[in-house]
Design a protein around this motif. Structure first.
Motif, PDB file in Angstrom:
ATOM      1  N   ILE A 142      -9.251   0.317   4.960  1.00 10.40           N
ATOM      2  CA  ILE A 142      -9.342  -0.268   3.618  1.00 10.40           C
ATOM      3  C   ILE A 142      -8.650   0.674   2.640  1.00 10.40           C
ATOM      4  N   SER A 143      -7.533   0.207   2.123  1.00  8.85           N
ATOM      5  CA  SER A 143      -6.740   0.995   1.193  1.00  8.85           C
ATOM      6  C   SER A 143      -6.936   0.462  -0.219  1.00  8.85           C
ATOM      7  N   SER A 144      -5.874   0.330  -0.964  1.00  2.21           N
ATOM      8  CA  SER A 144      -5.953  -0.110  -2.352  1.00  2.21           C
ATOM      9  C   SER A 144      -4.568  -0.515  -2.824  1.00  2.21           C
ATOM     10  N   GLU A 145      -4.523  -1.322  -3.882  1.00  2.00           N
ATOM     11  CA  GLU A 145      -3.232  -1.601  -4.507  1.00  2.00           C
ATOM     12  C   GLU A 145      -2.520  -0.305  -4.892  1.00  2.00           C
ATOM     13  N   ASN A 146      -3.293   0.750  -5.179  1.00  2.00           N
ATOM     14  CA  ASN A 146      -2.707   2.028  -5.607  1.00  2.00           C
ATOM     15  C   ASN A 146      -1.803   2.642  -4.555  1.00  2.00           C
ATOM     16  N   GLY A 147      -2.014   2.276  -3.296  1.00  2.00           N
ATOM     17  CA  GLY A 147      -1.157   2.809  -2.246  1.00  2.00           C
ATOM     18  C   GLY A 147       0.256   2.286  -2.341  1.00  2.00           C
ATOM     19  N   SER A 148       0.419   1.069  -2.879  1.00  2.00           N
ATOM     20  CA  SER A 148       1.739   0.454  -3.035  1.00  2.00           C
ATOM     21  C   SER A 148       2.246   0.548  -4.474  1.00  2.00           C
ATOM     22  N   GLN A 149       1.325   0.552  -5.406  1.00  2.00           N
ATOM     23  CA  GLN A 149       1.657   0.561  -6.834  1.00  2.00           C
ATOM     24  C   GLN A 149       0.834   1.666  -7.506  1.00  2.00           C
ATOM     25  N   PRO A 150       1.291   2.908  -7.417  1.00  2.00           N
ATOM     26  CA  PRO A 150       0.501   4.033  -7.927  1.00  2.00           C
ATOM     27  C   PRO A 150       0.421   4.053  -9.447  1.00  2.00           C
ATOM     28  N   TYR A 151      -0.707   4.576  -9.927  1.00  2.00           N
ATOM     29  CA  TYR A 151      -0.926   4.694 -11.367  1.00  2.00           C
ATOM     30  C   TYR A 151      -0.991   6.178 -11.740  1.00  2.00           C
ATOM     31  N   PRO A 152      -0.303   6.589 -12.819  1.00  2.00           N
ATOM     32  CA  PRO A 152      -0.223   8.016 -13.157  1.00  2.00           C
ATOM     33  C   PRO A 152      -1.548   8.641 -13.567  1.00  2.00           C
ATOM     34  N   ASP A 153      -2.503   7.827 -14.032  1.00  2.00           N
ATOM     35  CA  ASP A 153      -3.799   8.393 -14.401  1.00  2.00           C
ATOM     36  C   ASP A 153      -4.773   8.408 -13.219  1.00  2.00           C
ATOM     37  N   MET A 154      -4.301   8.006 -12.053  1.00  2.00           N
ATOM     38  CA  MET A 154      -5.091   8.084 -10.808  1.00  2.00           C
ATOM     39  C   MET A 154      -4.187   8.653  -9.715  1.00  2.00           C
ATOM     40  N   ILE A 155      -3.493   9.716 -10.036  1.00  2.00           N
ATOM     41  CA  ILE A 155      -2.380  10.170  -9.214  1.00  2.00           C
ATOM     42  C   ILE A 155      -2.823  10.664  -7.844  1.00  2.00           C
ATOM     43  N   HIS A 156      -3.935  11.409  -7.783  1.00  2.00           N
ATOM     44  CA  HIS A 156      -4.372  11.922  -6.481  1.00  2.00           C
ATOM     45  C   HIS A 156      -4.940  10.808  -5.612  1.00  2.00           C
ATOM     46  N   TYR A 157      -5.653   9.880  -6.222  1.00  2.00           N
ATOM     47  CA  TYR A 157      -6.172   8.718  -5.485  1.00  2.00           C
ATOM     48  C   TYR A 157      -5.026   7.863  -4.960  1.00  2.00           C
ATOM     49  N   SER A 158      -4.058   7.586  -5.815  1.00  2.00           N
ATOM     50  CA  SER A 158      -2.911   6.775  -5.403  1.00  2.00           C
ATOM     51  C   SER A 158      -2.176   7.421  -4.235  1.00  2.00           C
ATOM     52  N   ALA A 159      -1.979   8.724  -4.313  1.00  2.00           N
ATOM     53  CA  ALA A 159      -1.278   9.439  -3.239  1.00  2.00           C
ATOM     54  C   ALA A 159      -2.063   9.378  -1.932  1.00  2.00           C
ATOM     55  N   SER A 160      -3.391   9.488  -2.026  1.00  2.00           N
ATOM     56  CA  SER A 160      -4.205   9.450  -0.802  1.00  2.00           C
ATOM     57  C   SER A 160      -4.150   8.083  -0.146  1.00  2.00           C
ATOM     58  N   LYS A 161      -4.105   7.021  -0.942  1.00  2.00           N
ATOM     59  CA  LYS A 161      -4.043   5.679  -0.373  1.00  2.00           C
ATOM     60  C   LYS A 161      -2.644   5.378   0.168  1.00  2.00           C
ATOM     61  N   GLY A 162      -1.608   5.930  -0.464  1.00  2.00           N
ATOM     62  CA  GLY A 162      -0.265   5.798   0.100  1.00  2.00           C
ATOM     63  C   GLY A 162      -0.174   6.470   1.450  1.00  2.00           C
ATOM     64  N   ALA A 163      -0.817   7.631   1.576  1.00  2.00           N
ATOM     65  CA  ALA A 163      -0.847   8.334   2.855  1.00  2.00           C
ATOM     66  C   ALA A 163      -1.617   7.544   3.905  1.00  2.00           C
ATOM     67  N   LEU A 164      -2.715   6.908   3.484  1.00  2.00           N
ATOM     68  CA  LEU A 164      -3.496   6.083   4.414  1.00  2.00           C
ATOM     69  C   LEU A 164      -2.676   4.898   4.907  1.00  2.00           C
TER      70      LEU A 164
END
Length: 266
Positions: A142-164
């Motif tokens: 279970i990932s997140s939209e952030n993995g494909s469309q990262p948000y700058p105010d959630m940068i570490h979360y977005s990066a972790s979901k992109g890695a997942l």
């Protein structure tokens, strides 16, 4: 539709509430035996009571998935209870504290990656041998939209979901020959209890109704959700149940976005 899940054995992490609980319920409705995992024992016990109305056996394991010994306990308890592990749903994760790149210290990056990526890798490494032994398995991350469309105010979360997302794709190529299919589900703005509380708080602060707060959030923060509403937990859970089933036998390495169109790219 009968998904042919009766008698299959599953682990769902982060399953005491929210999306994880919904996934566990969708599997249990299909007759699956489900081992639910989260950190808080009382919340798990309450969820087990709710899921007992279905045919499958339900067990709970209180575990902190950033601890290797807890991961091993989860796997051992599930296997000893059910005799096999057919399905793994890696749902447990954390958003962390929102912040920009400059405002987010390295320690916070490590905390988010520890749960969102490394715990998934560790648990998966322990479960895959059981699936290989049977020549059949389903892994849904279970990932997140952030993995494909990262948000700058959630940068570490977005990066972790992109890695997942990347891990899921690579793993799907590595284990397909063993009869194990790996897919990703990426929700966006799902009306979980946490999101509902956020909307209620926003409504209170702005002196508007909750529905108005939701529409304001959609307009200002998620303008690409073309259906103009949040998603439901059931919409995520039912997709996961299908991907966990024998009926998904030609789906591998895919990333299903349950996001109402939130991700603007293809």
């Amino acid at each position: 539709m009968d998904l042919k899940l009766k008698g299959k054995n599953a682990i769902v992490t982060g399953a005491s509430k929210g999306i994880g609980k919904g996934i566990a319920e969708s599997l249990a409705k299909e007759g699956c035996n489900v081992s639910i995992c989260a950190r808080h024992k009382k919340e798990l016990e309450a969820t087990v009571e709710e899921l007992l109305e279905y045919d499958g056996d339900i067990i709970s394991v209180a575990a902190d998935l950033t601890r290797e010994e807890d991961i091993q306990m989860l796997v051992d308890t599930t296997f000893n209870s059910f005799g096999s592990i057919d399905i793994l749903v890696n749902n447990a994760g954390t958003i962390g504290k929102a912040g920009t790149f400059d405002a987010t210290p390295l320690a916070k990056w490590k905390d988010v990656f520890e749960l969102n990526l490394f715990s998934v890798v560790s648990l998966t490494k322990k479960v895959v041998p059981y699936m290989k032994e049977k020549g059949w398995g389903r892994i849904i991350n279970i990932s997140s939209e952030n993995g494909s469309q990262p948000y700058p105010d959630m940068i570490h979360y977005s990066a972790s979901k992109g890695a997942l997302d990347n891990f899921s794709k690579a793993l799907s190529k590595a284990v397909a020959g063993d009869g194990i299919l790996v897919n990703t589900v990426s929700p966006a703005f799902i009306m979980t209890p946490l999101v509902e509380n956020m909307m209620e708080q926003a409504a209170k602060e702005e002196g508007i109704s909750k529905d108005e707060a939701i529409q304001s959030f959609l307009k200002n923060h998620r303008p690409n959700i073309e259906v103009e509403r949040p998603g439901t937990i059931e919409e995520v859970g039912e997709l996961v149940a299908f991907l966990a089933s024998p009926k998904s036998s030609f789906i591998n390495g895919a990333n299903y976005r349950v996001d109402g169109g939130s991700v603007a790219a293809e």
